[in-house]
Design a protein around this motif. Structure first.
Motif, PDB file in Angstrom:
ATOM      1  N   TYR A 135      46.609  34.390  38.341  1.00  0.00           N
ATOM      2  CA  TYR A 135      45.880  35.516  39.195  1.00  0.00           C
ATOM      3  C   TYR A 135      44.508  34.894  39.810  1.00  0.00           C
ATOM      4  CZ  TYR A 135      49.137  38.561  36.777  1.00  0.00           C
ATOM      5  OH  TYR A 135      49.937  38.972  36.480  1.00  0.00           O
ATOM      6  N   HIS A 136      43.672  34.030  38.823  1.00  0.00           N
ATOM      7  CA  HIS A 136      42.330  33.712  39.409  1.00  0.00           C
ATOM      8  C   HIS A 136      42.680  32.391  40.235  1.00  0.00           C
ATOM      9  CE1 HIS A 136      38.148  33.245  39.036  1.00  0.00           C
ATOM     10  NE2 HIS A 136      38.269  32.188  38.605  1.00  0.00           N
ATOM     11  N   ALA A 137      43.761  31.836  40.045  1.00  0.00           N
ATOM     12  CA  ALA A 137      43.998  30.433  40.672  1.00  0.00           C
ATOM     13  C   ALA A 137      43.923  30.624  42.400  1.00  0.00           C
ATOM     14  CB  ALA A 137      45.501  29.800  40.395  1.00  0.00           C
ATOM     15  N   ILE A 138      44.151  31.957  42.697  1.00  0.00           N
ATOM     16  CA  ILE A 138      44.154  32.229  44.089  1.00  0.00           C
ATOM     17  C   ILE A 138      42.674  32.050  44.616  1.00  0.00           C
ATOM     18  CG2 ILE A 138      43.733  34.166  45.767  1.00  0.00           C
ATOM     19  CD1 ILE A 138      46.367  33.939  43.266  1.00  0.00           C
ATOM     20  N   HIS A 139      41.664  32.294  43.667  1.00  0.00           N
ATOM     21  CA  HIS A 139      40.204  32.065  44.245  1.00  0.00           C
ATOM     22  C   HIS A 139      39.706  30.558  44.368  1.00  0.00           C
ATOM     23  CE1 HIS A 139      36.120  33.314  44.754  1.00  0.00           C
ATOM     24  NE2 HIS A 139      35.741  32.447  43.870  1.00  0.00           N
ATOM     25  N   HIS A 140      40.725  29.847  43.477  1.00  0.00           N
ATOM     26  CA  HIS A 140      40.179  28.507  43.277  1.00  0.00           C
ATOM     27  C   HIS A 140      41.174  27.564  44.224  1.00  0.00           C
ATOM     28  CE1 HIS A 140      37.536  28.058  39.685  1.00  0.00           C
ATOM     29  NE2 HIS A 140      37.824  29.217  39.521  1.00  0.00           N
ATOM     30  N   SER A 141      41.741  28.068  45.074  1.00  0.00           N
ATOM     31  CA  SER A 141      42.773  27.535  46.047  1.00  0.00           C
ATOM     32  C   SER A 141      42.171  27.064  47.216  1.00  0.00           C
ATOM     33  CB  SER A 141      43.973  28.518  46.254  1.00  0.00           C
ATOM     34  OG  SER A 141      43.381  29.379  47.135  1.00  0.00           O
ATOM     35  N   SER A 142      40.952  27.589  47.455  1.00  0.00           N
ATOM     36  CA  SER A 142      40.287  26.902  48.736  1.00  0.00           C
ATOM     37  C   SER A 142      39.849  25.517  48.658  1.00  0.00           C
ATOM     38  CB  SER A 142      38.785  28.110  48.826  1.00  0.00           C
ATOM     39  OG  SER A 142      39.485  29.166  49.366  1.00  0.00           O
ATOM     40  N   SER A 149      34.453  32.515  51.790  1.00  0.00           N
ATOM     41  CA  SER A 149      35.508  32.250  50.666  1.00  0.00           C
ATOM     42  C   SER A 149      35.326  33.082  49.394  1.00  0.00           C
ATOM     43  CB  SER A 149      35.408  30.872  50.071  1.00  0.00           C
ATOM     44  OG  SER A 149      35.731  29.622  51.308  1.00  0.00           O
ATOM     45  N   ALA A 150      34.159  33.825  49.654  1.00  0.00           N
ATOM     46  CA  ALA A 150      33.802  34.518  48.245  1.00  0.00           C
ATOM     47  C   ALA A 150      34.637  35.761  48.184  1.00  0.00           C
ATOM     48  CB  ALA A 150      32.221  35.232  48.668  1.00  0.00           C
ATOM     49  N   ALA A 151      35.363  36.284  49.001  1.00  0.00           N
ATOM     50  CA  ALA A 151      36.420  37.356  48.789  1.00  0.00           C
ATOM     51  C   ALA A 151      37.687  37.044  48.522  1.00  0.00           C
ATOM     52  CB  ALA A 151      36.372  38.256  49.976  1.00  0.00           C
ATOM     53  N   ARG A 152      38.077  35.962  48.270  1.00  0.00           N
ATOM     54  CA  ARG A 152      39.498  35.471  48.076  1.00  0.00           C
ATOM     55  C   ARG A 152      39.878  35.819  46.802  1.00  0.00           C
ATOM     56  NH1 ARG A 152      42.695  29.904  49.933  1.00  0.00           N
ATOM     57  NH2 ARG A 152      41.592  30.188  51.984  1.00  0.00           N
ATOM     58  N   PHE A 153      40.205  36.871  46.160  1.00  0.00           N
ATOM     59  CA  PHE A 153      40.590  37.417  44.984  1.00  0.00           C
ATOM     60  C   PHE A 153      41.799  38.113  45.043  1.00  0.00           C
ATOM     61  CE2 PHE A 153      36.008  36.697  44.059  1.00  0.00           C
ATOM     62  CZ  PHE A 153      36.243  36.008  42.691  1.00  0.00           C
ATOM     63  N   HIS A 154      42.768  37.909  43.919  1.00  0.00           N
ATOM     64  CA  HIS A 154      43.907  38.591  43.672  1.00  0.00           C
ATOM     65  C   HIS A 154      43.622  40.022  43.359  1.00  0.00           C
ATOM     66  CE1 HIS A 154      47.633  39.815  42.249  1.00  0.00           C
ATOM     67  NE2 HIS A 154      48.341  38.941  43.089  1.00  0.00           N
ATOM     68  N   PRO A 155      44.260  40.996  43.771  1.00  0.00           N
ATOM     69  CA  PRO A 155      44.056  42.424  43.071  1.00  0.00           C
ATOM     70  C   PRO A 155      44.031  42.544  41.664  1.00  0.00           C
ATOM     71  CG  PRO A 155      45.535  42.385  45.053  1.00  0.00           C
ATOM     72  CD  PRO A 155      45.443  41.153  44.978  1.00  0.00           C
ATOM     73  N   VAL A 156      44.809  42.027  41.040  1.00  0.00           N
ATOM     74  CA  VAL A 156      44.744  41.876  39.615  1.00  0.00           C
ATOM     75  C   VAL A 156      43.443  41.339  38.839  1.00  0.00           C
ATOM     76  CG1 VAL A 156      45.602  41.065  37.321  1.00  0.00           C
ATOM     77  CG2 VAL A 156      47.266  41.759  39.326  1.00  0.00           C
ATOM     78  N   ASN A 157      43.076  40.311  39.454  1.00  0.00           N
ATOM     79  CA  ASN A 157      41.933  39.769  39.125  1.00  0.00           C
ATOM     80  C   ASN A 157      40.567  40.549  39.448  1.00  0.00           C
ATOM     81  OD1 ASN A 157      40.312  36.090  39.532  1.00  0.00           O
ATOM     82  ND2 ASN A 157      39.436  38.199  38.641  1.00  0.00           N
ATOM     83  N   LEU A 158      40.515  41.405  40.686  1.00  0.00           N
ATOM     84  CA  LEU A 158      39.730  42.289  40.851  1.00  0.00           C
ATOM     85  C   LEU A 158      39.849  43.489  39.734  1.00  0.00           C
ATOM     86  CD1 LEU A 158      40.121  42.475  44.741  1.00  0.00           C
ATOM     87  CD2 LEU A 158      38.146  41.544  43.683  1.00  0.00           C
ATOM     88  N   MET A 159      40.981  43.841  39.614  1.00  0.00           N
ATOM     89  CA  MET A 159      41.041  45.072  38.922  1.00  0.00           C
ATOM     90  C   MET A 159      40.416  44.840  37.424  1.00  0.00           C
ATOM     91  SD  MET A 159      42.348  47.914  40.300  1.00  0.00           S
ATOM     92  CE  MET A 159      43.551  48.730  38.833  1.00  0.00           C
ATOM     93  N   LEU A 160      40.844  43.771  36.808  1.00  0.00           N
ATOM     94  CA  LEU A 160      40.167  43.393  35.586  1.00  0.00           C
ATOM     95  C   LEU A 160      39.096  42.617  35.416  1.00  0.00           C
ATOM     96  CD1 LEU A 160      43.720  41.933  34.117  1.00  0.00           C
ATOM     97  CD2 LEU A 160      42.669  44.161  33.751  1.00  0.00           C
ATOM     98  N   GLY A 161      38.410  42.729  36.439  1.00  0.00           N
ATOM     99  CA  GLY A 161      37.192  41.991  36.865  1.00  0.00           C
ATOM    100  C   GLY A 161      36.131  42.838  37.240  1.00  0.00           C
ATOM    101  N   THR A 162      35.631  42.804  38.530  1.00  0.00           N
ATOM    102  CA  THR A 162      34.553  43.248  39.002  1.00  0.00           C
ATOM    103  C   THR A 162      34.541  45.079  38.931  1.00  0.00           C
ATOM    104  OG1 THR A 162      35.258  43.040  41.397  1.00  0.00           O
ATOM    105  CG2 THR A 162      33.568  41.666  40.352  1.00  0.00           C
ATOM    106  N   ILE A 163      35.936  45.360  39.434  1.00  0.00           N
ATOM    107  CA  ILE A 163      36.331  46.787  39.393  1.00  0.00           C
ATOM    108  C   ILE A 163      36.212  47.578  38.244  1.00  0.00           C
ATOM    109  CG2 ILE A 163      37.944  48.504  40.176  1.00  0.00           C
ATOM    110  CD1 ILE A 163      38.797  46.634  42.347  1.00  0.00           C
TER     111      ILE A 163
END
Length: 275
Positions: A135-142, A149-163
């Motif tokens: 899930y986090h690999a999406i953010h590291h794919s740039s 690039s700051a917003a490139r996050f998978h929804p699962v990453n967001l749910m278990l992270g900042t949200i």
């Protein structure tokens, strides 16, 4: 007009309304800064290869995050505090609740920043291990890291992270009013640490995350991709042995650990479920 669905609809509309001018402001600021203090030479941010993908994330993430945050706060209040009425829910969260809400607003904001960053540090490390990496690999794919690039996050990453972290702290009693200044700070700082800037802040590099600090985190794993997990305060990396900022050296390569990642947002959102 005080019904919960109406409130949610208004808040989502406000989110989009705020994102547009903020985007233009950040675009102007970082266009100038990246021109004079670029960390890595190359084309300007608007000519990067996956700019359309990043723009899609830039508008998708705030709407998704706002919707999920509201939904989880509603579910949480119902399950934990047995509050079900729409007006009671709004009143319950309006100015916080319990002992934490009695603190001055500046103290609540500072507490929110410190506690959220500490929790996100450990959650970030969790996403670098085992089954969560996909899930986090999406953010590291740039391969070209710039402010958007700051917003490139998978929804699962967001749910278990900042949200998830926001929901925990708001349910603990901190007033949502802290977001009046915490929100703009975190938005700007997130874009700032992803900007193509060679700034390190010198001796103050341990106090606040900088672009060079975070760009090392986006390098291949063997170079620095498993270091610098803190989002705001590098002290967590110092304390737990994950700090990396080589003196006189700048990061160069990014996104090499997931070369097979789809380039468009739809493929990236589906990526973790196809592995």
């Amino acid at each position: 007009m005080s019904s919960l669905p109406m409130q949610v609809a208004l808040m989502l509309g406000e989110t989009i309304e705020k994102v547009i001018p903020i985007t233009f402001m950040l675009a102007v600021v970082f266009t100038v800064l990246e021109h004079f203090w670029a960390c890595n030479p190359g084309a300007p941010w608007w000519r990067k290869r996956e700019i359309v993908t990043d723009i899609c994330y830039w508008f998708f993430v705030p709407v998704f995050a706002r919707t999920m945050r509201i939904g989880l706060l509603i579910v949480g209040a119902s399950a934990v505090f047995n509050i079900h009425d729409a007006d009671e829910l709004i009143a319950f969260y309006d100015n916080g609740h319990g002992p934490l809400s009695q603190l001055p607003l500046w103290a609540q904001g500072a507490l929110f920043l410190v506690l959220s960053d500490f929790m996100l540090y450990w959650l970030h490390r969790m996403f670098h291990d085992g089954g969560f990496w996909k899930y986090h690999a999406i953010h590291h794919s740039s391969e070209e890291i710039v402010w958007i690039s700051a917003a490139r996050f998978h929804p699962v990453n967001l749910m278990l992270g900042t949200i998830g972290v926001d929901v925990v702290l708001l349910m603990a009693g901190i007033s949502p009013n802290v977001m009046i200044w915490v929100g703009p700070f975190t938005t700007f700082h997130s874009a700032f640490v992803h900007a193509n800037l060679n700034w390190t802040f010198g001796p103050f590099k341990y106090l606040l995350a900088t672009p060079v600090f975070h760009r090392w985190h986006h390098t291949p794993l063997e170079e620095g991709g498993d270091t610098n997990f803190a989002g705001t305060f590098p002290i967590w990396d110092v304390l737990f042995g994950t700090f990396r900022m080589p003196e006189g050296e700048l990061p160069q390569d990014y996104g090499k650990d997931e070369a097979a990642m789809p380039k468009e947002i739809g493929g990236q959102l589906a990526f973790p479920f196809r592995r």
